[in-house]
Design an enzyme around this catalytic site. Structure first.
Site, PDB file in Angstrom:
ATOM      1  N   GLY A 348      29.323  48.623  35.621  1.00 41.05           N
ATOM      2  CA  GLY A 348      30.813  48.153  35.372  1.00 41.05           C
ATOM      3  C   GLY A 348      30.558  46.864  34.598  1.00 41.05           C
ATOM      4  N   SER A 349      31.489  45.945  35.098  1.00 40.09           N
ATOM      5  CA  SER A 349      31.625  44.410  34.221  1.00 40.09           C
ATOM      6  C   SER A 349      30.423  43.620  35.036  1.00 40.09           C
ATOM      7  CB  SER A 349      32.969  43.829  34.564  1.00 40.09           C
ATOM      8  OG  SER A 349      33.630  44.680  33.851  1.00 40.09           O
ATOM      9  N   THR A 350      29.696  44.154  35.790  1.00 40.88           N
ATOM     10  CA  THR A 350      28.449  43.234  36.280  1.00 40.88           C
ATOM     11  C   THR A 350      27.316  43.322  35.423  1.00 40.88           C
ATOM     12  OG1 THR A 350      27.550  45.092  37.421  1.00 40.88           O
ATOM     13  CG2 THR A 350      28.837  43.441  38.660  1.00 40.88           C
ATOM     14  N   PHE A 351      27.458  44.382  34.347  1.00 38.11           N
ATOM     15  CA  PHE A 351      26.588  44.514  32.902  1.00 38.11           C
ATOM     16  C   PHE A 351      26.725  43.488  32.053  1.00 38.11           C
ATOM     17  CE2 PHE A 351      24.768  47.527  29.881  1.00 38.11           C
ATOM     18  CZ  PHE A 351      23.352  47.554  30.490  1.00 38.11           C
ATOM     19  N   LYS A 352      27.982  42.869  31.769  1.00 43.51           N
ATOM     20  CA  LYS A 352      28.443  41.773  30.898  1.00 43.51           C
ATOM     21  C   LYS A 352      27.637  40.633  30.498  1.00 43.51           C
ATOM     22  CE  LYS A 352      33.044  43.463  30.855  1.00 43.51           C
ATOM     23  NZ  LYS A 352      34.414  43.355  31.206  1.00 43.51           N
TER      24      LYS A 352
END
Length: 653
Positions: A348-352
């Site tokens: 999810g957005s922890t990849f950003k």
């Protein structure tokens, strides 16, 4: 004279014949010769036999003396293996997590029973109570073990039970009481997935021991590490088997002990884990399933490794009974699955933050460059929607992380392309095992064109389409990683690109020698990252806590932290708007949160995953807050970080 002469030639008396003298002499010589031949043959035969006996005597007494003396001694002397005491497992503060104690066991050797097994057990039940659970466990052990082996029918006998059986033991050939060391896990389910458990040695274990040349060292040993630390450090924990030379009589009864070679106890393990921190992390999940991994970024030492739900490792020590085994295996919550190592989820957005750093390092974006976010991104005739209807307006890199703008990363992924993304993420070990000292770690999936060609057999499915790259930018698509990998990458980011291999054991203790050998931190590599680019990401992740999606969870914190919330889809929405309350629990999004603290000089980095927890800001971030509060300030929570209503009412991040 004449009369005498006539008498000499007179006819013989009628009825009596007399052979001529020459014939008589000839027959006597022949008989004597034959007799002498027989005597000679018999003498030669006897001499030959005595020669053979003499040769055999010389062979046995002179040439083979040592061999047969050894065999004779072996008949007189029996070597009895002496099991070593298994090493103790402790946390970093000395709290005992696994230890041994001595107890009596009632054991049956099925091949020595004079009656049918069931009949013998029924008779035995009149002396010592054999419960249905004991019978189920014994039956399972019978299926897994050789029939001639001694198997426990009842463990941990009381003194009264031992005395009662001893008085009636003559009635039960093939049944005996044995004193054994038992493994005990005093904290039960707490930290069960990282500690693991021991179990009885089975055929697969025997093959592995034979291949490793360790069969001799396991004589007299019934148990071996099966999973977790117990398995990975089996060689250190087991120790070296000792032996007793026991003189026995012709009936096989022991007379006296001639010599004893003491066993060498197994080494103790001191973990890097803080069991109190582990306990707080596990309780923070409440009734929710998930995982948390906390790491010291400066050493790689694992501070906590949570997989919820857990299980009681004590169930496996004596051989788990079929009912408990069925309950654990068939539970929809999968308590035996170590989610920290084996669970793979879209990040999810922890990849950003990693995407943003890749863009800075590759020259695809500058920190100050902005995009206009209308709330969606068009590509190939398909609309990729942002979580906020109407969009976030003008967004630069700092704001894209703080408010978690999807449109920014759709556009960025399209500009970078899948191979550039994959190449950079591999530097942080995404899609690769971390090498932690527990077996069973899954590598996850870091997608690339090459990966897709290997993954699919159908040529039509092997082609990478540019539209597939768009979802990768927000941590969806083919992306799947373990909580351990996310914590490992976060720790590396917190440590400015210096990567250490995660490890659970901090010291190996030799109790006999009183020595302690440290497990030195293993630097894996240093990722060449520009300090100015790292500063952009660190500032933005600190902004998440101060003013972004993590601000509510960290309101009033006595320290500065940096983090990132994330939400990972479990199934494709196919363009529909996601509704938490209208979605079945097992289909709800997974909640993520990664963080490190203190922000200026991190001593802890972590990743939290709440399965089907909805939005990371509402469910995963509060768990991280409780863990960081305790680790940095000593503040212990009084209640779980989240409950059912938190999941139901979660808001977007």
């Amino acid at each position: 004279m004449k009369s005498r002469h006539r008498a000499m030639f007179s006819k013989p008396v009628k009825g009596r014949m007399r052979a001529p003298a020459s014939n008589e002499l000839r027959n006597a010589n022949a008989e004597r010769y034959a007799f002498q031949l027989r005597i000679l043959a018999a003498a030669l035969f006897v001499l030959t036999l005595f020669g053979c006996l003499l040769a055999r005597f010389v062979w046995l007494q002179a040439l083979q003396h040592e061999k047969y003396q050894t065999m004779a001694e072996a008949n007189r002397i029996s070597l009895v293996p002496v099991q070593p005491s298994r090493g103790i497992i402790k946390d970093r503060n000395g709290v005992v997590l696994a230890h041994n104690y001595s107890a009596y066991t009632l054991e049956i050797t099925p091949s020595k029973l004079p009656d049918e097994l069931e009949q013998s057990i029924e008779r035995l039940n009149h002396i010592v109570e054999i419960t249905p659970k004991d019978r189920r466990r014994f039956k399972k052990l019978m299926e897994e073990t050789k029939e001639f082996e001694s198997l426990p029918i009842k463990t941990r006998l009381t003194d009264e039970e031992v005395a009662r059986f001893a008085a009636n033991s003559y009635q039960f050939p093939g049944v005996e009481v044995k004193a054994r060391l038992f493994r005990h896990y005093p904290l039960g389910e707490l930290a069960s997935h990282l500690i693991g458990y021991i179990g009885r040695i089975n055929d697969k274990d025997i093959i592995n021991l034979e291949n490793a040349g360790e069969t001799a060292n396991y004589r007299g040993t019934d148990h071996i590490g099966k999973v977790g630390i117990e398995q990975f450090y089996e060689e250190q924990l087991h120790g070296t088997t000792g032996f007793e030379e026991v003189e026995i009589d012709s009936g096989g009864r022991a007379i006296r002990t001639l010599r004893r070679i003491q066993p060498t106890p197994g080494k103790n393990l001191v973990l890097s884990v803080d069991i109190k921190l582990q306990e707080i992390a596990e309780k923070a999940f409440g009734e929710n399933n998930g995982s948390l991994v906390a790491i010291d970024p400066k050493t790689g030492g694992v501070l906590a490794l949570v997989s919820k739900p857990g299980y009681d490792p004590n169930l496996f020590v004596d051989g788990i009974d079929p009912q408990n085994w069925k309950d654990l295996n068939e539970s929809p919550d999968k308590p035996l699955n170590n989610r920290a190592l084996r669970g793979t989820y879209p990040p999810g957005s922890t990849f950003k933050p990693f995407m943003a750093l890749a863009a800075l390092e590759g020259g695809f974006r500058t920190a100050g460059a902005t995009i206009a976010d209308p709330g969606f991104f068009w590509f190939g005739g398909h609309q990729f929607r942002d979580d906020k209807v109407g969009g976030h307006g003008m967004v630069d890199m700092y704001r894209s992380i703080v408010i978690s703008c999807d449109t920014y990363y759709y556009s960025l992924a399209s500009s970078m392309g899948i191979d550039n993304i994959s190449h950079f993420m591999r530097l942080f070990d995404f899609g690769q095992p971390t090498g932690v000292d527990i077996d069973g770690e899954q590598p996850g999936v870091l997608p690339s064109q090459e990966w897709k060609k290997k993954r699919f057999k159908n040529p039509a499915q092997q082609k990478w389409y540019a539209g597939e790259t768009i979802s990768i930018g927000i941590g969806q698509g083919y992306n799947t990683y373990t909580p351990l990998q996310m914590a490992h990458a976060t720790a590396t980011l917190a440590n400015n690109g210096v990567m250490f291999k995660p490890h659970l054991v901090q010291f190996i203790e030799d109790a006999g020698k009183g020595s302690r050998t440290p497990v030195e931190p293993t630097p894996v590599k240093t990722i060449p990252l520009k300090p100015e680019n790292l500063a952009v990401i660190h500032r933005a992740m600190a902004g998440v806590i101060k003013e972004g999606t993590g601000a509510r969870a960290f309101a009033g914190a006595q320290y500065e932290a940096a983090g990132k919330t994330g939400t990972a889809q479990v199934f494709s929405l196919k363009g529909a708007k996601y509704s938490e309350s209208g979605t079945k629990k097992h289909l709800r999004d997974h909640a993520w949160f990664i963080a490190y603290a203190p922000a200026s000089n991190p001593t802890i980095a972590l990743a939290v995953l709440v399965e089907n927890g909805g939005f990371g800001a509402a469910t995963a971030a509060p768990i991280a807050r409780q863990v960081l509060d305790f680790y940095l300030t000593g503040k212990a929570p009084t209640a779980p970080a989240i409950n059912a209503s938190d999941v139901e009412n979660a808001t977007d991040d």
